[in-house]
Design a protein around this motif. Structure first.
Motif, PDB file in Angstrom:
ATOM      1  N   GLY A 137      48.075  70.244  47.241  1.00 29.71           N
ATOM      2  CA  GLY A 137      47.158  71.196  46.636  1.00 29.71           C
ATOM      3  C   GLY A 137      46.386  71.966  47.683  1.00 29.71           C
ATOM      4  N   GLN A 138      45.303  72.591  47.254  1.00 31.55           N
ATOM      5  CA  GLN A 138      44.448  73.362  48.149  1.00 31.55           C
ATOM      6  C   GLN A 138      43.296  72.503  48.660  1.00 31.55           C
ATOM      7  N   PHE A 139      42.875  72.807  49.873  1.00 24.96           N
ATOM      8  CA  PHE A 139      41.706  72.151  50.462  1.00 24.96           C
ATOM      9  C   PHE A 139      40.996  73.212  51.292  1.00 24.96           C
ATOM     10  N   LEU A 140      39.855  73.690  50.793  1.00 19.21           N
ATOM     11  CA  LEU A 140      39.192  74.856  51.390  1.00 19.21           C
ATOM     12  C   LEU A 140      40.181  76.019  51.368  1.00 19.21           C
ATOM     13  N   ASP A 141      40.341  76.720  52.521  1.00 14.42           N
ATOM     14  CA  ASP A 141      41.332  77.795  52.586  1.00 14.42           C
ATOM     15  C   ASP A 141      42.633  77.299  53.203  1.00 14.42           C
ATOM     16  N   LYS A 142      42.796  75.979  53.241  1.00 10.60           N
ATOM     17  CA  LYS A 142      44.007  75.363  53.781  1.00 10.60           C
ATOM     18  C   LYS A 142      44.724  74.598  52.665  1.00 10.60           C
ATOM     19  N   LYS A 143      45.736  73.840  53.050  1.00  8.84           N
ATOM     20  CA  LYS A 143      46.481  73.036  52.088  1.00  8.84           C
ATOM     21  C   LYS A 143      46.333  71.557  52.434  1.00  8.84           C
ATOM     22  N   ILE A 144      46.630  70.729  51.446  1.00  6.55           N
ATOM     23  CA  ILE A 144      46.571  69.286  51.664  1.00  6.55           C
ATOM     24  C   ILE A 144      47.773  68.623  51.007  1.00  6.55           C
ATOM     25  N   THR A 145      48.277  67.595  51.643  1.00  5.14           N
ATOM     26  CA  THR A 145      49.272  66.724  51.027  1.00  5.14           C
ATOM     27  C   THR A 145      48.877  65.293  51.326  1.00  5.14           C
ATOM     28  N   ALA A 146      49.165  64.407  50.391  1.00  2.64           N
ATOM     29  CA  ALA A 146      48.817  62.996  50.560  1.00  2.64           C
ATOM     30  C   ALA A 146      49.851  62.144  49.848  1.00  2.64           C
ATOM     31  N   ALA A 147      50.052  60.948  50.372  1.00  2.39           N
ATOM     32  CA  ALA A 147      50.986  60.008  49.758  1.00  2.39           C
ATOM     33  C   ALA A 147      50.480  58.591  49.967  1.00  2.39           C
ATOM     34  N   SER A 148      50.698  57.761  48.966  1.00  2.00           N
ATOM     35  CA  SER A 148      50.311  56.358  49.048  1.00  2.00           C
ATOM     36  C   SER A 148      51.457  55.519  48.497  1.00  2.00           C
ATOM     37  N   LYS A 149      51.921  54.566  49.297  1.00  2.47           N
ATOM     38  CA  LYS A 149      53.106  53.783  48.925  1.00  2.47           C
ATOM     39  C   LYS A 149      52.826  52.291  49.102  1.00  2.47           C
ATOM     40  N   ARG A 150      53.267  51.529  48.127  1.00  2.05           N
ATOM     41  CA  ARG A 150      53.125  50.071  48.203  1.00  2.05           C
ATOM     42  C   ARG A 150      53.937  49.531  49.379  1.00  2.05           C
ATOM     43  N   GLY A 151      53.354  48.618  50.127  1.00  6.14           N
ATOM     44  CA  GLY A 151      54.038  48.030  51.268  1.00  6.14           C
ATOM     45  C   GLY A 151      55.119  47.041  50.857  1.00  6.14           C
ATOM     46  N   ARG A 152      56.046  46.786  51.748  1.00  2.96           N
ATOM     47  CA  ARG A 152      57.168  45.888  51.430  1.00  2.96           C
ATOM     48  C   ARG A 152      56.697  44.458  51.158  1.00  2.96           C
ATOM     49  N   SER A 153      55.636  44.040  51.848  1.00  3.54           N
ATOM     50  CA  SER A 153      55.149  42.676  51.627  1.00  3.54           C
ATOM     51  C   SER A 153      54.655  42.504  50.196  1.00  3.54           C
TER      52      SER A 153
END
Length: 407
Positions: free
Chosen positions: A124-140
């Motif tokens: 999405g947008q963040f100020l006049d820049k862009k943002i990406t984020a990801a969160s993934k469950r660990g293998r353990s």
């Protein structure tokens, strides 16, 4: 005499001990045939290669092998002075198992209290820049069917402010999955207030535009006071939620970092906070400088892990956990949990090392065993690309992974 020479050179190539380096399933493989000792020998084709998932061309084997196995390959070759007659040389190629396949991926209980998905991503947008984020469950956690304890939250706020929060729930806390979600959401909700942001903005103006040192000092004090209020409110939300569900606040233990930002006429102002071992890094436009914007609770003198759910962090020392930064511009603002930090940087000192960050972004650009690429230019599906990238293999590092990048 010529026929004898041709025969001898072909037999020498047949008999030479040629060892193909081992391949790893689902990882890019490349092997070049060095034929300097056989200048008159040419490889025409390699049979039985198709079943491996690899191809042959320009004197090299390359591609991504499909599964682990020992393959018997036939090298078809000829002598340049006898091209019509091809010979066969037998070699072996061992494809090792993908270590990822040795881990189970058991879904978390969909009926459990405070259920949340095993992975999530955002762009999405963040100020006049862009943002990406990801969160993934660990293998353990996946191996045992446990929940993802990491979380993040992004929000565009009134008055052209934006905030990104990242939290890492403690593995030993039974409700850490909700602790991290609630911490990230609660602090974002606190700052979703025109009144609070207006108060912050007034003090920011004093810090960076006033000629009075007293007004500047007062402005910094007031900004930190407001930020402190947001963190304290988050603590109370976690405490109240735990009590409502008959849990202890320790069951909700979580770290928390956030970056609250706005672009002013005089530059980007980034207000930061951190408790725990998750970093916030700001990278200059020309990649010449990297700043760590928060204090981290790591290392021999870190005094052990700290969480926003600990009453003892709310003392005089908490001031050192806040940051006020102003820059004309930046290329990246990065927040991550230790699931990314530990395998990619290993030590806190590397977090302000420019070369370490160049290696990190080179990795994001596809220079990795999986050839997973996060493209910040053609970024249509950048959130999914980032989520795929977070599945990288690092021996001994199987924690939940969360990464947010403003670019």
């Amino acid at each position: 005499m010529e026929n004898i020479l041709i025969y001898r050179e072909k037999e020498e190539f047949k008999e030479v001990h040629l060892v193909l380096k081992n391949a790893n399933a689902k990882q890019f493989y490349e092997f070049s045939f060095e034929l300097e000792d056989f200048p008159n020998i040419r490889i025409k084709n390699i049979t039985n290669l198709q079943e491996t998932g690899l191809t042959f061309g320009n004197n090299k084997i390359s591609g991504i092998p499909l599964a682990n196995s020992l393959h018997d390959l036939d090298i078809e070759f000829y002598h340049i002075h006898d091209e019509s007659c091809t010979e066969i040389k037998k070699v072996h190629l061992l494809v090792n198992a993908d270590p990822k396949d040795l881990w189970k991926n058991i879904p978390a209980d969909g009926n459990a209290v405070f259920y949340k998905p095993d992975e999530t991503s955002y762009k999405g947008q963040f100020l006049d820049k862009k943002i990406t984020a990801a969160s993934k469950r660990g293998r353990s956690h996946a191996h045992e069917g446990k929940f993802r304890d990491d979380d993040f939250a992004v929000k565009e706020l009134p008055g052209h402010w934006s905030i990104i929060s990242v939290a890492d729930g403690a593995g030993s806390a039974s409700m850490a999955r909700e602790g991290s979600r609630l911490a990230a959401d609660s602090v974002n909700h606190f700052f979703n207030s025109e009144e609070i942001l207006s108060d912050i903005e007034k003090n920011i103006q004093n810090i960076y535009t006033s000629q009075s040192q007293d007004l500047q000092a007062e402005g910094k004090k007031n900004v930190i006071r407001i930020l402190y209020g947001g963190v304290l409110r988050t603590y109370h939300v976690l405490d109240q939620t735990a009590a409502q569900h008959a849990f202890s606040i320790k069951d909700f233990h979580t770290t928390l970092i956030f970056a609250l930002a706005k672009k002013f006429d005089f530059g980007y102002v980034i207000l930061s906070f951190g408790v725990g071992d998750c970093p916030i890094n700001l990278i200059s436009p020309d990649f010449s400088e990297v700043k760590l914007l928060n204090r981290m609770d790591v290392g021999e003198f870190g005094g052990g892990t700290r969480f926003v759910t600990m009453k003892e962090i709310f003392n005089d020392d908490i001031v050192s956990r806040f940051g006020i930064t102003c820059v004309n511009d930046f290329s990246y603002l990065v927040l991550m949990t230790d699931g990314i930090y530990d395998p990619k940087f290993m030590t806190e000192s590397q977090l302000e090392n420019v070369e370490s960050w160049k290696v990190f972004f080179d990795d994001l650009a596809g220079n990795n065993d999986d050839r997973a690429k996060v493209d910040f230019i053609n970024d249509t599906d950048i959130d999914q690309k980032l989520l795929t990238w977070t599945d990288f293999w690092s021996r001994g590092n199987h924690d939940d992974r969360t990464l947010a990048i403003i670019y």
